[in-house]
Motif scaffolding. Structure first.
Motif, PDB file in Angstrom:
ATOM      1  N   GLN A  29     -92.882  31.928 -18.122  1.00 16.83           N
ATOM      2  CA  GLN A  29     -92.386  32.417 -16.838  1.00 16.83           C
ATOM      3  C   GLN A  29     -90.868  32.299 -16.814  1.00 16.83           C
ATOM      4  N   ARG A  30     -90.204  33.380 -16.420  1.00 18.67           N
ATOM      5  CA  ARG A  30     -88.751  33.361 -16.312  1.00 18.67           C
ATOM      6  C   ARG A  30     -88.283  32.924 -14.938  1.00 18.67           C
ATOM      7  N   GLN A  31     -89.167  32.993 -13.946  1.00 23.47           N
ATOM      8  CA  GLN A  31     -88.831  32.592 -12.584  1.00 23.47           C
ATOM      9  C   GLN A  31     -90.067  32.016 -11.918  1.00 23.47           C
ATOM     10  N   GLY A  32     -89.837  31.195 -10.914  1.00 25.88           N
ATOM     11  CA  GLY A  32     -90.948  30.574 -10.214  1.00 25.88           C
ATOM     12  C   GLY A  32     -91.567  31.504  -9.192  1.00 25.88           C
ATOM     13  N   HIS A  33     -92.895  31.554  -9.167  1.00 24.27           N
ATOM     14  CA  HIS A  33     -93.610  32.344  -8.165  1.00 24.27           C
ATOM     15  C   HIS A  33     -94.473  31.396  -7.343  1.00 24.27           C
ATOM     16  N   ALA A  34     -94.066  31.194  -6.098  1.00 22.22           N
ATOM     17  CA  ALA A  34     -94.792  30.302  -5.192  1.00 22.22           C
ATOM     18  C   ALA A  34     -95.799  31.120  -4.398  1.00 22.22           C
ATOM     19  N   ALA A  39     -94.647  29.350   1.393  1.00 26.12           N
ATOM     20  CA  ALA A  39     -94.224  29.528   0.004  1.00 26.12           C
ATOM     21  C   ALA A  39     -92.706  29.576  -0.070  1.00 26.12           C
ATOM     22  N   ILE A  40     -92.149  28.786  -0.991  1.00 24.86           N
ATOM     23  CA  ILE A  40     -90.709  28.719  -1.189  1.00 24.86           C
ATOM     24  C   ILE A  40     -90.448  28.820  -2.689  1.00 24.86           C
ATOM     25  N   GLY A  41     -89.643  29.797  -3.098  1.00 28.11           N
ATOM     26  CA  GLY A  41     -89.376  29.910  -4.524  1.00 28.11           C
ATOM     27  C   GLY A  41     -88.545  31.117  -4.878  1.00 28.11           C
ATOM     28  N   GLY A  51     -87.507  33.015  -0.161  1.00 29.53           N
ATOM     29  CA  GLY A  51     -87.082  33.005  -1.552  1.00 29.53           C
ATOM     30  C   GLY A  51     -86.243  34.210  -1.894  1.00 29.53           C
ATOM     31  N   GLY A  52     -85.904  34.328  -3.163  1.00 27.81           N
ATOM     32  CA  GLY A  52     -85.121  35.469  -3.620  1.00 27.81           C
ATOM     33  C   GLY A  52     -85.821  36.784  -3.300  1.00 27.81           C
ATOM     34  N   VAL A  53     -87.099  36.840  -3.595  1.00 31.01           N
ATOM     35  CA  VAL A  53     -87.974  37.948  -3.206  1.00 31.01           C
ATOM     36  C   VAL A  53     -89.088  37.305  -2.396  1.00 31.01           C
ATOM     37  N   GLY A  61     -85.479  36.206   2.805  1.00 32.43           N
ATOM     38  CA  GLY A  61     -84.992  36.134   1.438  1.00 32.43           C
ATOM     39  C   GLY A  61     -84.012  37.229   1.110  1.00 32.43           C
ATOM     40  N   GLY A  62     -83.565  37.231  -0.128  1.00 28.27           N
ATOM     41  CA  GLY A  62     -82.639  38.271  -0.581  1.00 28.27           C
ATOM     42  C   GLY A  62     -83.246  39.652  -0.408  1.00 28.27           C
TER      43      GLY A  62
END
Length: 119
Positions: A29-34, A39-41, A51-53, A61-62
């Motif tokens: 995994q290149r990034q965390g998926h909560a 959910a926070i990630g 989160g970012g997405v 999020g972004g």
């Protein structure tokens, strides 16, 4: 650096809280998926997601997608963000049924610096 946490408390089989940041090379995994009620990630999917997405009923999020959505780019029934799209959209660039923003595209009403209104 990465961090993972999933609460043991579950509601309908879904974790109450899930936090996932950073890569996890062991699981490729290149990034965390909560995924959880909260959910926070890096990527967050849940009833409340941050989160970012972020995807959820309440998303922050972004890039966010939710019924109530806020972020840099947001899509939702009530959307607030730099670029926002929704039934009621508020942002720098806002598109929706009703919109408010610096540049606002509205079907029924538009309010802002530069406005475009259909009806």
């Amino acid at each position: 650096m990465s961090y993972r946490y999933t609460s043991s408390k579950r509601i309908f089989g879904i974790p109450l809280l899930s936090i996932a940041y950073g890569p996890q090379p062991g699981k490729n995994q290149r990034q965390g998926h909560a995924r959880g009620i909260i959910a926070i990630g890096d990527v967050a999917t849940g009833f409340i997601a941050c989160g970012g997405v972020a995807r959820g009923f309440l998303a922050c999020g972004g890039v966010s997608l939710g019924i109530i959505s806020t972020g840099g780019v947001s899509i939702g029934a009530l959307s607030v963000g730099g670029i926002s799209t929704g039934a009621l959209a508020i942002g720098g660039i806002a598109t929706g049924l009703k919109s408010v923003g610096g540049v606002a595209f509205g079907v029924f009403s538009a309010l802002g610096g530069v406005t475009f209104q259909v009806f």
